[in-house]
Design an enzyme around this catalytic site. Structure first.
Site, PDB file in Angstrom:
ATOM      1  N   ASP A   9      16.684  81.508 -22.481  1.00 10.59           N
ATOM      2  CA  ASP A   9      16.407  80.091 -22.273  1.00 10.59           C
ATOM      3  C   ASP A   9      17.592  79.551 -21.473  1.00 10.59           C
ATOM      4  O   ASP A   9      18.725  79.550 -21.957  1.00 10.59           O
ATOM      5  CB  ASP A   9      16.285  79.394 -23.623  1.00 10.59           C
ATOM      6  CG  ASP A   9      16.066  77.897 -23.529  1.00 10.59           C
ATOM      7  OD1 ASP A   9      16.298  77.297 -22.450  1.00 10.59           O
ATOM      8  OD2 ASP A   9      15.687  77.300 -24.552  1.00 10.59           O
ATOM      9  N   ASN A  23      12.604  68.317  -8.899  1.00  5.20           N
ATOM     10  CA  ASN A  23      11.748  67.694  -7.896  1.00  5.20           C
ATOM     11  C   ASN A  23      12.617  66.701  -7.123  1.00  5.20           C
ATOM     12  O   ASN A  23      13.733  66.384  -7.559  1.00  5.20           O
ATOM     13  CB  ASN A  23      10.512  67.040  -8.540  1.00  5.20           C
ATOM     14  CG  ASN A  23      10.881  65.897  -9.460  1.00  5.20           C
ATOM     15  OD1 ASN A  23      11.506  64.920  -9.041  1.00  5.20           O
ATOM     16  ND2 ASN A  23      10.501  66.002 -10.725  1.00  5.20           N
ATOM     17  N   GLY A  31       8.207  72.041 -16.711  1.00  4.99           N
ATOM     18  CA  GLY A  31       8.846  73.337 -16.560  1.00  4.99           C
ATOM     19  C   GLY A  31      10.338  73.316 -16.843  1.00  4.99           C
ATOM     20  O   GLY A  31      10.812  72.676 -17.776  1.00  4.99           O
ATOM     21  N   VAL A  32      11.084  74.046 -16.011  1.00  2.00           N
ATOM     22  CA  VAL A  32      12.541  74.149 -16.150  1.00  2.00           C
ATOM     23  C   VAL A  32      13.174  72.762 -16.097  1.00  2.00           C
ATOM     24  O   VAL A  32      14.069  72.445 -16.891  1.00  2.00           O
ATOM     25  CB  VAL A  32      13.119  75.055 -15.039  1.00  2.00           C
ATOM     26  CG1 VAL A  32      14.635  74.988 -14.995  1.00  2.00           C
ATOM     27  CG2 VAL A  32      12.660  76.485 -15.232  1.00  2.00           C
ATOM     28  N   ASP A  33      12.721  71.943 -15.163  1.00  2.00           N
ATOM     29  CA  ASP A  33      13.280  70.600 -14.983  1.00  2.00           C
ATOM     30  C   ASP A  33      13.174  69.791 -16.274  1.00  2.00           C
ATOM     31  O   ASP A  33      14.153  69.208 -16.753  1.00  2.00           O
ATOM     32  CB  ASP A  33      12.537  69.911 -13.833  1.00  2.00           C
ATOM     33  CG  ASP A  33      13.189  68.625 -13.360  1.00  2.00           C
ATOM     34  OD1 ASP A  33      14.356  68.360 -13.692  1.00  2.00           O
ATOM     35  OD2 ASP A  33      12.516  67.886 -12.616  1.00  2.00           O
ATOM     36  N   VAL A 125       5.200  75.523 -10.930  1.00  4.71           N
ATOM     37  CA  VAL A 125       4.141  74.677 -10.381  1.00  4.71           C
ATOM     38  C   VAL A 125       4.166  74.622  -8.853  1.00  4.71           C
ATOM     39  O   VAL A 125       3.162  74.271  -8.239  1.00  4.71           O
ATOM     40  CB  VAL A 125       4.185  73.243 -10.953  1.00  4.71           C
ATOM     41  CG1 VAL A 125       3.918  73.259 -12.441  1.00  4.71           C
ATOM     42  CG2 VAL A 125       5.471  72.543 -10.634  1.00  4.71           C
ATOM     43  N   TYR A 126       5.294  75.000  -8.224  1.00  7.02           N
ATOM     44  CA  TYR A 126       5.355  74.994  -6.756  1.00  7.02           C
ATOM     45  C   TYR A 126       4.673  76.215  -6.153  1.00  7.02           C
ATOM     46  O   TYR A 126       4.492  76.293  -4.942  1.00  7.02           O
ATOM     47  CB  TYR A 126       6.795  74.874  -6.273  1.00  7.02           C
ATOM     48  CG  TYR A 126       7.364  73.466  -6.366  1.00  7.02           C
ATOM     49  CD1 TYR A 126       6.737  72.450  -7.091  1.00  7.02           C
ATOM     50  CD2 TYR A 126       8.549  73.154  -5.730  1.00  7.02           C
ATOM     51  CE1 TYR A 126       7.266  71.177  -7.170  1.00  7.02           C
ATOM     52  CE2 TYR A 126       9.097  71.868  -5.804  1.00  7.02           C
ATOM     53  CZ  TYR A 126       8.451  70.894  -6.524  1.00  7.02           C
ATOM     54  OH  TYR A 126       8.973  69.625  -6.599  1.00  7.02           O
TER      55      TYR A 126
END
Length: 170
Positions: A9, A23, A31-33, A125-126
């Site tokens: 993690d 973003n 997600g990670v963000d 997601v990208y």
């Protein structure tokens, strides 16, 4: 050259810095963000809001990087970078992704970071294909570590499937 792949993690790594696959607004997301923003606490959002916009709603254009404190994270800093959205591979995605690594390492070096971990930038997601992203990342990082040989870089994968892709590229 200290380049490795770990399964962990990202928000639990006690390094000088972790990289956020952000973003352009830098105001959190999924997600990670989202995980980084949740783990760092509200100070991270406030620090991101304080960064100047370079265009309406854009604090960090694709390929660039910004840095904030890590707040409640075990990492001292968060380096935020915005990866490219996958559009089939013929719209400069590889160069933009490579630029994420260059910008992040350059910014980290200016802040005397000696250890840093990257997620699989743009692979969520990208939509960037992980096998292709891993090749771009490894090539970029090998070049960068020749310039910054004292820096330890980890590629942090959340699961073993993704880690296997990144280890194969390594």
């Amino acid at each position: 050259m200290a380049l490795s792949v770990v399964t962990s993690d990202l928000t639990r790594l006690a390094l000088d810095a972790i990289v956020n696959a952000a973003n352009p607004t830098l105001l959190g997301g999924g997600g990670v963000d989202g995980a980084i923003h949740r783990a760092a606490g509200p100070g991270l959002l406030e620090a991101c809001k304080a960064l100047p916009q370079v265009a309406p709603g854009v604090r960090c254009p694709t390929g660039e990087a910004r840095i904030t404190p890590g707040f409640l994270l075990p990492a001292r800093y968060v380096v935020h970078t915005v990866g490219p959205v996958w559009k089939g591979g013929h719209h400069g995605e590889a160069e933009l992704l490579a630029q994420c690594y260059r910008s992040s390492i350059a910014l980290a070096a200016r802040h005397e970071v000696r250890s840093i971990a990257f997620p699989a930038i743009s692979c969520g997601v990208y939509g960037y294909p992980p096998e292709q992203a891993a090749r771009v990342a490894m090539a970029s990082l090998r070049e960068l570590l020749a310039i910054h040989p004292a820096m330890e870089v980890q590629l942090c994968c959340f699961d073993e499937r993704m880690a296997a892709i990144w280890r194969a590229a390594l």
